[in-house]
Enzyme design. Structure first.
Site, PDB file in Angstrom:
ATOM      1  N   TYR A 189       0.840  -1.197   0.000  1.00  0.00           N
ATOM      2  CA  TYR A 189       0.000   0.000   0.000  1.00  0.00           C
ATOM      3  C   TYR A 189       0.874   1.246   0.000  1.00  0.00           C
ATOM      4  O   TYR A 189       2.027   1.209   0.419  1.00  0.00           O
ATOM      5  CB  TYR A 189      -0.871   0.056   1.261  1.00  0.00           C
ATOM      6  CG  TYR A 189      -2.087  -0.841   1.269  1.00  0.00           C
ATOM      7  CD1 TYR A 189      -2.003  -2.205   1.002  1.00  0.00           C
ATOM      8  CD2 TYR A 189      -3.325  -0.317   1.584  1.00  0.00           C
ATOM      9  CE1 TYR A 189      -3.122  -3.015   1.045  1.00  0.00           C
ATOM     10  CE2 TYR A 189      -4.451  -1.118   1.631  1.00  0.00           C
ATOM     11  CZ  TYR A 189      -4.353  -2.466   1.356  1.00  0.00           C
ATOM     12  OH  TYR A 189      -5.460  -3.262   1.401  1.00  0.00           O
TER      13      TYR A 189
ATOM     14  N   GLU B  69     -14.766   3.950   4.565  1.00  0.00           N
ATOM     15  CA  GLU B  69     -14.897   4.220   3.138  1.00  0.00           C
ATOM     16  C   GLU B  69     -16.349   4.099   2.688  1.00  0.00           C
ATOM     17  O   GLU B  69     -17.145   3.433   3.354  1.00  0.00           O
ATOM     18  CB  GLU B  69     -14.063   3.208   2.347  1.00  0.00           C
ATOM     19  CG  GLU B  69     -12.603   3.232   2.679  1.00  0.00           C
ATOM     20  CD  GLU B  69     -11.807   2.169   1.936  1.00  0.00           C
ATOM     21  OE1 GLU B  69     -12.376   1.459   1.070  1.00  0.00           O
ATOM     22  OE2 GLU B  69     -10.604   2.063   2.209  1.00  0.00           O
TER      23      GLU B  69
END
Length: 169
Positions: free
Chosen positions: A27, A72
């Site tokens: 990431y 999210e």
């Protein structure tokens, strides 16, 4: 009593970090300002996903340690601790079942797909939640300044082969 100002986030703001989880996922995170992060996922269950202006909560919990949390539009919840002194990161990601069942739906630029992500989230299923709780090694850190829109501006697949080493360290 702490020896640092818990409200002073300046040490962390503007940092671009790359890290690889113990499970192999890779990431990249850019701490854009006190309220937003941008990130892209190079490799993992939702690899090739990238996001700009994700609202977050950031708390300084040590001289060189912060905690960042967010939810999210997909329903994925994230809580991470970044330890810049020791170059490691600990993250817990709570994946709704629909993401585990269909991770391909999350790939691409999330900002262009928010209504679709909300539709998938509402359609579910949500449970059982898949919890990924992993440590990661920070493999790259660079101060890129606050609110730099060029840090995360494309999918990982569009980056040069020598990224991030082409960033004029």
């Amino acid at each position: 009593m702490s020896t640092f100002d818990r409200k002073d986030l300046s040490y962390f703001l503007g940092k671009q970090l790359m890290f690889t989880y113990d499970n192999g996922w890779n990431y990249e995170l850019y701490i854009k300002n006190e309220q937003l992060v941008d990130y892209r996922i190079h490799y993992g269950i939702v690899g090739q996903k990238w996001v700009k202006n994700q609202p977050v909560s950031i708390a300084r919990i040590g001289e060189e340690i912060c905690k960042i949390s967010w939810t999210e539009p997909t329903g994925i919840n994230v809580g991470i601790v970044i330890n810049l002194q020791d170059n490691f990161y600990q993250g817990t990601i709570f994946f709704p079942r629909w993401v585990i069942n269909h991770p391909e739906r999350c790939k691409g630029f999330q900002n262009d797909q928010i209504a679709l992500m909300e539709f998938y989230r509402e359609a579910g299923p949500t449970y059982p939640i898949e919890i990924i709780d992993e440590f990661a090694n920070i493999t790259f850190i660079k101060d890129r300044g606050i609110n730099n829109e060029s840090v995360i501006a494309c999918a990982a697949s569009e980056l040069p082969a020598d990224f991030p080493h082409n960033l004029n360290l």
